[in-house]
Scaffold this active site. Structure first.
Site, PDB file in Angstrom:
ATOM      1  N   ASN A 142       1.012  -1.901   0.041  1.00  0.00           N
ATOM      2  CA  ASN A 142       0.121   0.168   0.131  1.00  0.00           C
ATOM      3  C   ASN A 142       0.554   1.582   0.141  1.00  0.00           C
ATOM      4  O   ASN A 142       0.248   2.865   0.102  1.00  0.00           O
ATOM      5  CB  ASN A 142      -1.029   0.099   1.146  1.00  0.00           C
ATOM      6  CG  ASN A 142       0.059  -0.527   2.617  1.00  0.00           C
ATOM      7  OD1 ASN A 142       0.535  -1.023   2.069  1.00  0.00           O
ATOM      8  ND2 ASN A 142      -0.817   0.291   3.700  1.00  0.00           N
ATOM      9  N   GLN A 170      -4.585  -3.753  -2.256  1.00  0.00           N
ATOM     10  CA  GLN A 170      -4.468  -2.553  -3.306  1.00  0.00           C
ATOM     11  C   GLN A 170      -4.819  -3.487  -4.800  1.00  0.00           C
ATOM     12  O   GLN A 170      -5.051  -2.736  -5.633  1.00  0.00           O
ATOM     13  CB  GLN A 170      -3.154  -2.532  -2.825  1.00  0.00           C
ATOM     14  CG  GLN A 170      -2.398  -1.141  -1.582  1.00  0.00           C
ATOM     15  CD  GLN A 170      -3.548   0.031  -1.322  1.00  0.00           C
ATOM     16  OE1 GLN A 170      -3.949   0.612  -2.716  1.00  0.00           O
ATOM     17  NE2 GLN A 170      -4.153   0.539  -0.263  1.00  0.00           N
ATOM     18  N   SER A 187     -10.964  -4.948   0.217  1.00  0.00           N
ATOM     19  CA  SER A 187     -11.600  -3.565   1.056  1.00  0.00           C
ATOM     20  C   SER A 187     -12.944  -3.519   0.162  1.00  0.00           C
ATOM     21  O   SER A 187     -12.442  -3.242  -1.143  1.00  0.00           O
ATOM     22  CB  SER A 187     -11.051  -2.981   1.733  1.00  0.00           C
ATOM     23  OG  SER A 187     -11.548  -1.745   2.080  1.00  0.00           O
ATOM     24  N   HIS A 189     -13.488   0.199  -0.161  1.00  0.00           N
ATOM     25  CA  HIS A 189     -13.042   1.521  -0.071  1.00  0.00           C
ATOM     26  C   HIS A 189     -12.217   1.940  -1.329  1.00  0.00           C
ATOM     27  O   HIS A 189     -11.603   2.710  -1.554  1.00  0.00           O
ATOM     28  CB  HIS A 189     -13.350   2.633   0.440  1.00  0.00           C
ATOM     29  CG  HIS A 189     -12.111   2.555   1.183  1.00  0.00           C
ATOM     30  ND1 HIS A 189     -11.452   3.137   1.821  1.00  0.00           N
ATOM     31  CD2 HIS A 189     -11.500   1.345   2.510  1.00  0.00           C
ATOM     32  CE1 HIS A 189     -10.762   2.905   2.516  1.00  0.00           C
ATOM     33  NE2 HIS A 189     -10.734   1.602   2.842  1.00  0.00           N
ATOM     34  N   THR A 225     -25.704  -7.958  12.086  1.00  0.00           N
ATOM     35  CA  THR A 225     -26.310  -7.675  10.834  1.00  0.00           C
ATOM     36  C   THR A 225     -25.900  -6.776  10.372  1.00  0.00           C
ATOM     37  O   THR A 225     -24.685  -6.224   9.731  1.00  0.00           O
ATOM     38  CB  THR A 225     -27.320  -6.831  11.395  1.00  0.00           C
ATOM     39  OG1 THR A 225     -28.050  -7.330  12.905  1.00  0.00           O
ATOM     40  CG2 THR A 225     -28.259  -6.583  10.635  1.00  0.00           C
ATOM     41  N   CYS A 307      -3.341   4.897   7.268  1.00  0.00           N
ATOM     42  CA  CYS A 307      -3.255   4.372   8.690  1.00  0.00           C
ATOM     43  C   CYS A 307      -2.478   4.308   9.267  1.00  0.00           C
ATOM     44  O   CYS A 307      -2.385   4.519  10.757  1.00  0.00           O
ATOM     45  CB  CYS A 307      -3.449   2.372   8.529  1.00  0.00           C
ATOM     46  SG  CYS A 307      -4.981   1.804   7.751  1.00  0.00           S
TER      47      CYS A 307
END
Length: 364
Positions: A142, A170, A187, A189, A225, A307
């Site tokens: 990343n 990535q 992921s 996003h 949920t 991060c």
């Protein structure tokens, strides 16, 4: 704002937003129903989740099952913690893994696989891999974009009775994910989907102990949920990425050539050949990158992983590659993708380069 931080997150695709809207509805619509409910509206939501699951799985190797999570960080932690219960022979990973995996490995005292100055791990026969354990290896880093030999490491891990966990965050939607891994974290996003949703792909025949206990809503493997809206957005983003993969890759490659030419006075960190072309990590001797961020407020770029941006520490990836403090403090990460235009990129890089020149001129 000129946005050059595609490794941190990507703009939401219009198709993903459109897919999410029906499941964000309020009173007067059935779109808010819980997908675990057995009445009609709940079953409709559950069906939408399964459509999205198939769309997400289409970009992954065959012979596995997608389990939705809150993101890749949860997926990595789930794989490492539960994987250790299945394969107790020890764990290892590269020294440039994502914080979500690296901190877990370091907490366990796991030995790390070093990388060279090019940001690449050695061939697997030169690495110390555990017996009946787990090996963690990113496909695309990343911070510097290097592409690691995941398939070869998976084969070597399997020969020792160990599992291979691949952080494909990535790479997912940008290139083919190789066969071989037992566990793959992704992921939404990072490929123009919504934040707050990711997944762990688990190879058929491998059943991980649950990481989050409760009602077992996600195929009795994860509790909590499921959000039809987030999952639908993830699925739509994956579908578009599959349809546009060649077009997006060609666009990214063109922008790489533009960027490298525009920043001719900078040094590239990491391998140029084995690299995702949407990532350019560069340094310039004598430049203070923190000050550069402040000087060029019209451009969104970074010093490294989002991060770890609040830690105050220099990049663990660049340190692992052998860069000294002066070099890491002179490094910036630039990322682009589907919605970046060549004109925007040229303008943004011109602003960055001009600010760096001013720094060097005043320092002389």
């Amino acid at each position: 704002m000129y946005y050059l931080d595609y490794q941190a997150t990507t703009p939401l695709a219009p198709e993903a937003l459109e897919a999410m809207l029906p499941w964000l509805a309020g009173p007067g619509s059935d779109g808010f129903a819980n997908p675990s409910s057995q009445y009609r509206a709940g079953r409709a939501a559950a069906a939408a989740v399964e459509v999205a699951r198939a769309q997400v799985a289409a970009l992954l190797p065959r012979g596995g099952r997608v389990h939705f999570t809150s993101g890749a960080t949860e997926a990595l932690n789930w794989a490492l913690v539960s994987g250790a219960r299945l394969r107790p022979g020890g764990q290892t990973g590269s020294a440039i893994e994502h914080h979500g995996a690296l901190q877990r490995l370091e907490d366990e005292g796991a030995p790390l696989i070093p990388v060279g100055a090019d940001g690449l791990v050695p061939p697997p026969d030169e690495a110390e891999l555990p017996e009946n354990g787990l090996v963690a290896l990113m496909l695309v880093n990343n911070e510097v974009g290097t592409i690691q030999p995941v398939a070869a490491y998976a084969e070597a891990a399997h020969a020792r009775g160990s599992l291979l966990l691949c952080d494909a965050v990535q790479a997912y939607g940008r290139m083919a994910i190789p066969d071989g891994p037992d566990l793959i974290a992704i992921s939404a996003h990072k490929l123009h989907g919504p934040k707050g949703i990711g997944a762990l792909w688990v190879r058929d025949g491998l059943r991980l102990p649950p990481f989050i206990l409760g009602g077992g809503q996600e195929q009795n493997m994860r509790s909590g949920t499921v959000s039809p809206a987030l999952v639908a957005g993830f699925g739509a983003a994956a579908k578009v990425a599959a349809e546009r993969r060649e077009q997006d890759a060609a666009h990214v490659a063109r922008l790489w050539e533009v960027a490298v030419g525009k920043l001719a006075g900078w040094t590239i960190n990491g391998s140029v050949e084995r690299r995702y072309r949407g990532n350019l990590n560069v340094r310039r001797e004598g430049v203070n990158a923190v000050r550069l961020l402040s000087d060029v407020r019209e451009v969104a770029f970074s010093l490294g992983s989002a991060c770890g941006s609040g830690s105050g520490k220099t990049s663990h990836v660049l340190r692992a590659m052998g860069l000294d403090e002066r070099q890491t403090h002179a490094s910036i990460r630039l990322g682009w993708g589907r919605y970046t235009t060549e004109e925007e990129l040229r303008t943004a890089l011109g602003l960055i380069d001009a600010a760096a020149e001013r720094q060097l001129r005043f320092a002389a």
